[in-house]
Design a protein around this motif. Sequence first.
Motif, PDB file in Angstrom:
ATOM      1  N   VAL A 104       0.856  -1.186   0.000  1.00 31.69           N
ATOM      2  CA  VAL A 104       0.000   0.000   0.000  1.00 31.69           C
ATOM      3  C   VAL A 104       0.892   1.237   0.000  1.00 31.69           C
ATOM      4  O   VAL A 104       1.737   1.401   0.882  1.00 31.69           O
ATOM      5  N   VAL A 105       0.723   2.094  -1.000  1.00 33.35           N
ATOM      6  CA  VAL A 105       1.528   3.311  -1.136  1.00 33.35           C
ATOM      7  C   VAL A 105       0.593   4.504  -1.220  1.00 33.35           C
ATOM      8  O   VAL A 105      -0.298   4.550  -2.080  1.00 33.35           O
ATOM      9  N   SER A 106       0.792   5.472  -0.345  1.00 35.58           N
ATOM     10  CA  SER A 106      -0.013   6.683  -0.395  1.00 35.58           C
ATOM     11  C   SER A 106       0.224   7.433  -1.701  1.00 35.58           C
ATOM     12  O   SER A 106       1.368   7.520  -2.173  1.00 35.58           O
ATOM     13  N   PRO A 107      -0.825   8.003  -2.282  1.00 32.30           N
ATOM     14  CA  PRO A 107      -0.621   8.835  -3.472  1.00 32.30           C
ATOM     15  C   PRO A 107       0.158  10.114  -3.158  1.00 32.30           C
ATOM     16  O   PRO A 107       0.587  10.811  -4.076  1.00 32.30           O
ATOM     17  N   PHE A 108       0.338  10.385  -1.873  1.00 27.81           N
ATOM     18  CA  PHE A 108       1.082  11.577  -1.456  1.00 27.81           C
ATOM     19  C   PHE A 108       2.504  11.240  -1.033  1.00 27.81           C
ATOM     20  O   PHE A 108       3.197  12.070  -0.449  1.00 27.81           O
ATOM     21  N   ALA A 109       2.968  10.024  -1.343  1.00 32.30           N
ATOM     22  CA  ALA A 109       4.360   9.627  -1.153  1.00 32.30           C
ATOM     23  C   ALA A 109       5.100   9.737  -2.479  1.00 32.30           C
ATOM     24  O   ALA A 109       4.480   9.776  -3.552  1.00 32.30           O
ATOM     25  N   CYS A 110       6.427   9.765  -2.403  1.00 31.98           N
ATOM     26  CA  CYS A 110       7.266   9.819  -3.604  1.00 31.98           C
ATOM     27  C   CYS A 110       8.189   8.606  -3.585  1.00 31.98           C
ATOM     28  O   CYS A 110       9.056   8.503  -2.713  1.00 31.98           O
ATOM     29  N   VAL A 111       7.978   7.692  -4.529  1.00 31.70           N
ATOM     30  CA  VAL A 111       8.754   6.455  -4.586  1.00 31.70           C
ATOM     31  C   VAL A 111       9.421   6.360  -5.956  1.00 31.70           C
ATOM     32  O   VAL A 111       8.736   6.387  -6.989  1.00 31.70           O
ATOM     33  N   SER A 112      10.741   6.237  -5.963  1.00 30.88           N
ATOM     34  CA  SER A 112      11.473   6.115  -7.226  1.00 30.88           C
ATOM     35  C   SER A 112      11.019   4.885  -8.001  1.00 30.88           C
ATOM     36  O   SER A 112      10.705   3.844  -7.423  1.00 30.88           O
ATOM     37  N   GLN A 113      11.019   5.000  -9.312  1.00 34.72           N
ATOM     38  CA  GLN A 113      10.664   3.866 -10.171  1.00 34.72           C
ATOM     39  C   GLN A 113      11.653   2.715 -10.048  1.00 34.72           C
ATOM     40  O   GLN A 113      11.324   1.572 -10.389  1.00 34.72           O
ATOM     41  N   THR A 114      12.855   2.988  -9.551  1.00 33.98           N
ATOM     42  CA  THR A 114      13.852   1.928  -9.405  1.00 33.98           C
ATOM     43  C   THR A 114      13.892   1.358  -7.982  1.00 33.98           C
ATOM     44  O   THR A 114      14.670   0.434  -7.712  1.00 33.98           O
ATOM     45  N   ALA A 115      13.099   1.907  -7.086  1.00 36.95           N
ATOM     46  CA  ALA A 115      13.027   1.352  -5.732  1.00 36.95           C
ATOM     47  C   ALA A 115      12.236   0.049  -5.758  1.00 36.95           C
ATOM     48  O   ALA A 115      11.347  -0.137  -6.592  1.00 36.95           O
ATOM     49  N   VAL A 116      12.555  -0.849  -4.840  1.00 44.51           N
ATOM     50  CA  VAL A 116      11.863  -2.138  -4.718  1.00 44.51           C
ATOM     51  C   VAL A 116      11.141  -2.174  -3.383  1.00 44.51           C
ATOM     52  O   VAL A 116      11.763  -2.019  -2.323  1.00 44.51           O
TER      53      VAL A 116
ATOM     54  N   VAL B  87       9.390   9.589   1.326  1.00 41.47           N
ATOM     55  CA  VAL B  87      10.201   9.612   0.108  1.00 41.47           C
ATOM     56  C   VAL B  87      11.110   8.386   0.116  1.00 41.47           C
ATOM     57  O   VAL B  87      11.818   8.142   1.095  1.00 41.47           O
ATOM     58  N   ILE B  88      11.083   7.621  -0.975  1.00 42.07           N
ATOM     59  CA  ILE B  88      11.974   6.476  -1.134  1.00 42.07           C
ATOM     60  C   ILE B  88      12.731   6.675  -2.443  1.00 42.07           C
ATOM     61  O   ILE B  88      12.131   6.722  -3.516  1.00 42.07           O
ATOM     62  N   GLN B  89      14.037   6.791  -2.340  1.00 41.36           N
ATOM     63  CA  GLN B  89      14.843   7.209  -3.474  1.00 41.36           C
ATOM     64  C   GLN B  89      15.365   6.039  -4.306  1.00 41.36           C
ATOM     65  O   GLN B  89      15.105   4.865  -4.001  1.00 41.36           O
ATOM     66  N   VAL B  90      16.112   6.386  -5.334  1.00 39.17           N
ATOM     67  CA  VAL B  90      16.566   5.478  -6.376  1.00 39.17           C
ATOM     68  C   VAL B  90      17.314   4.276  -5.788  1.00 39.17           C
ATOM     69  O   VAL B  90      18.159   4.403  -4.902  1.00 39.17           O
ATOM     70  N   ASP B  91      16.959   3.078  -6.286  1.00 47.34           N
ATOM     71  CA  ASP B  91      17.636   1.815  -5.985  1.00 47.34           C
ATOM     72  C   ASP B  91      17.539   1.389  -4.520  1.00 47.34           C
ATOM     73  O   ASP B  91      18.281   0.499  -4.082  1.00 47.34           O
ATOM     74  N   ALA B  92      16.647   1.987  -3.764  1.00 46.80           N
ATOM     75  CA  ALA B  92      16.413   1.523  -2.395  1.00 46.80           C
ATOM     76  C   ALA B  92      15.607   0.223  -2.432  1.00 46.80           C
ATOM     77  O   ALA B  92      14.810  -0.003  -3.336  1.00 46.80           O
ATOM     78  N   ILE B  93      15.802  -0.619  -1.425  1.00 49.46           N
ATOM     79  CA  ILE B  93      15.036  -1.855  -1.269  1.00 49.46           C
ATOM     80  C   ILE B  93      14.431  -1.849   0.122  1.00 49.46           C
ATOM     81  O   ILE B  93      15.147  -1.706   1.121  1.00 49.46           O
ATOM     82  N   VAL B  94      13.115  -2.004   0.179  1.00 51.50           N
ATOM     83  CA  VAL B  94      12.404  -2.030   1.452  1.00 51.50           C
ATOM     84  C   VAL B  94      11.824  -3.423   1.632  1.00 51.50           C
ATOM     85  O   VAL B  94      11.024  -3.890   0.820  1.00 51.50           O
ATOM     86  N   GLY B  95      12.225  -4.105   2.693  1.00 48.10           N
ATOM     87  CA  GLY B  95      11.864  -5.490   2.910  1.00 48.10           C
ATOM     88  C   GLY B  95      10.393  -5.703   3.206  1.00 48.10           C
ATOM     89  O   GLY B  95       9.650  -4.780   3.561  1.00 48.10           O
ATOM     90  N   ALA B  96       9.970  -6.950   3.084  1.00 47.59           N
ATOM     91  CA  ALA B  96       8.570  -7.327   3.250  1.00 47.59           C
ATOM     92  C   ALA B  96       8.031  -6.907   4.614  1.00 47.59           C
ATOM     93  O   ALA B  96       8.732  -6.958   5.620  1.00 47.59           O
ATOM     94  N   MET B  97       6.780  -6.458   4.607  1.00 43.70           N
ATOM     95  CA  MET B  97       6.041  -6.101   5.822  1.00 43.70           C
ATOM     96  C   MET B  97       6.658  -4.924   6.573  1.00 43.70           C
ATOM     97  O   MET B  97       6.470  -4.772   7.777  1.00 43.70           O
ATOM     98  N   SER B  98       7.400  -4.088   5.874  1.00 45.78           N
ATOM     99  CA  SER B  98       7.980  -2.902   6.503  1.00 45.78           C
ATOM    100  C   SER B  98       7.025  -1.720   6.412  1.00 45.78           C
ATOM    101  O   SER B  98       6.115  -1.698   5.579  1.00 45.78           O
ATOM    102  N   ILE B  99       7.256  -0.732   7.274  1.00 49.48           N
ATOM    103  CA  ILE B  99       6.488   0.507   7.282  1.00 49.48           C
ATOM    104  C   ILE B  99       7.448   1.668   7.069  1.00 49.48           C
ATOM    105  O   ILE B  99       8.435   1.817   7.809  1.00 49.48           O
ATOM    106  N   VAL B 100       7.180   2.489   6.055  1.00 50.38           N
ATOM    107  CA  VAL B 100       7.861   3.772   5.913  1.00 50.38           C
ATOM    108  C   VAL B 100       6.791   4.810   6.226  1.00 50.38           C
ATOM    109  O   VAL B 100       5.909   5.084   5.413  1.00 50.38           O
TER     110      VAL B 100
END
Length: 213
Positions: A95-107, A119-132
């Motif tokens: 689930v990603v808020s429409p008011f967040a900014c997530v790079s197209q290369t982030a996973v 904000v999640i920037q280029v080439d970042a990886i966020v593991g399963a079941m995490s909360i930003v």
Amino acid sequence: MRSRSNSTELVIFGAGGHAKVIVDTCRASGVWNPLACLGESRWSDVGGVPVESQSSASGWLERGVSCAVIAIGNNQIRQRVGEEALRAGFQLITVVSPFACVSQTAVLEPGTVVLAGAVIQVDAIVGAMSIVNTGASVDHECRLGRAVHVAPHATLCGNVTIGDRVWIGAGSTVIEGIQIADDVFVAAGAAIVSNVSASGARVGGVPAKQLSV
């Protein structure tokens, strides 16, 4: 935004304050339509979504609703409930808020939640079941493990590596290149300027030091 009739139905595991935010974020996205919040609650509904016992989960699977998100703030409990949901046959969605900014290369791995202003920037990886969480920042090439919680307005600078179930407290900062072991707790407002290599450590302050239990 898609109308609710065109969005995908799901259930939410969790029925507290964090679930309120997830309900609102699902609706704002136009992608997800929450049907029930499963778990103990002081409310009969969460943002208009009825609360049911977690034991009712199998009934939703029988009705063909297999998408789920885990709306529980505690990292250990969120991971445990998420793994139980997977074994039961649910699919954990992101689930990603429409008011967040997530790079197209982030996973964003399954079950991740990204809230408003994050904000999640280029080439970042966020593991399963995490909360930003609200207003948090995850910079380039960061690596976050499973069931991590980056609390509101926390900042991870570039190339930070974080283990599983780490709690990064509200308003804290982790400088570039830092590595943090599994199950570490970072207190609100801390400044992490050196690696935290002991699993389960509790650190805080500016600069951060080991906290007494």
